[in-house]
Design an enzyme around this catalytic site. Structure first.
Site, PDB file in Angstrom:
ATOM      1  N   HIS A 165       0.826  -1.208   0.000  1.00 60.46           N
ATOM      2  CA  HIS A 165       0.000   0.000   0.000  1.00 60.46           C
ATOM      3  C   HIS A 165       0.858   1.254   0.000  1.00 60.46           C
ATOM      4  O   HIS A 165       2.079   1.201   0.111  1.00 60.46           O
ATOM      5  CB  HIS A 165      -0.937  -0.005   1.209  1.00 60.46           C
ATOM      6  CG  HIS A 165      -0.234   0.038   2.527  1.00 60.46           C
ATOM      7  ND1 HIS A 165       0.188   1.210   3.108  1.00 60.46           N
ATOM      8  CD2 HIS A 165       0.144  -0.953   3.375  1.00 60.46           C
ATOM      9  CE1 HIS A 165       0.782   0.951   4.261  1.00 60.46           C
ATOM     10  NE2 HIS A 165       0.776  -0.361   4.439  1.00 60.46           N
ATOM     11  N   CYS A 173       2.853  -5.076   6.638  1.00 62.15           N
ATOM     12  CA  CYS A 173       2.641  -4.789   5.222  1.00 62.15           C
ATOM     13  C   CYS A 173       3.882  -4.149   4.598  1.00 62.15           C
ATOM     14  O   CYS A 173       4.770  -3.684   5.288  1.00 62.15           O
ATOM     15  CB  CYS A 173       1.452  -3.855   5.056  1.00 62.15           C
ATOM     16  SG  CYS A 173      -0.093  -4.551   5.664  1.00 62.15           S
TER      17      CYS A 173
END
Length: 197
Positions: free
Chosen positions: A152, A168
């Site tokens: 992301h 992440c």
């Protein structure tokens, strides 16, 4: 090679096996800035080609590769998950979202309730300041479905080149937008294991 390339730098990554995968060799990158840190995405030629049209995350180098045919790849500078939160393995892109909304996982709320509990019910709508940034690729496995791992965006360039996230991989917003446009649904994603202490 792309026009941003001004000098040759060897980027050596020891590749290991993850989730039954074995890839070995050295990758050579054409870069114009030292590693780690924010560099412009660059088109490179790999000394050991990766299968085409896959995302490969090398956490020790803080680099993400989007592999192309003919032994080439786009390379991006990233941040990765903190120790104990990074999950090496094989995934696929199960969803893609622009300016995604964000809700912390139960594990995040348990680890840091003072920071995340306020978002437990309604989450945070997409937009500037949202932890998922401008775009997100959602990582799935056949067994688990949505793993709650994401590739992301972030509006915090100082976090690039560091192990700071809740598992992440993050790119600055303009770079995740480029990657998002390159990577299709169902693309294979390999999060390689950490090798350094």
């Amino acid at each position: 090679m792309n026009a941003l390339t001004t000098r040759r730098t060897a980027l050596k990554l020891g590749l290991a096996s993850a989730a039954g995968l074995a890839v070995s060799g050295l990758l050579r990158a054409q870069t114009s800035a030292p590693v780690p840190g924010v560099i412009p995405p660059q088109l490179i030629r790999l000394a050991t080609p990766l299968p085409a049209n896959e995302v490969h995350v090398f956490p020790d180098a803080y680099r993400l590769f989007w592999s192309l045919p003919d032994g080439q790849a786009w390379i991006y500078a990233i941040r990765v998950g903190r120790d104990g939160l990074y999950e090496p393995g094989e995934y696929y892109v199960g969803a893609k979202k622009e300016w995604p909304s964000w809700t912390p996982t139960p594990g995040m709320i348990e680890r840091e309730p003072e920071k995340y509990e306020k978002y437990a019910d309604g989450g945070m709508p997409g937009g500037p300041g949202n932890p998922l940034g401008a775009r997100a690729l959602y990582l799935f496995t056949p067994e688990r479905g949505d793993t709650f791992l994401r590739i992301h965006g972030t509006d915090d360039p100082a976090s690039i080149g560091r192990a700071v996230s809740n598992g992440c991989a993050g790119l600055i917003n303009d770079q995740i937008t480029q990657l998002y446009n390159q990577v299709p649904m169902d693309a294979r994603v390999v999060l390689h294991p950490k090798r350094l202490d």
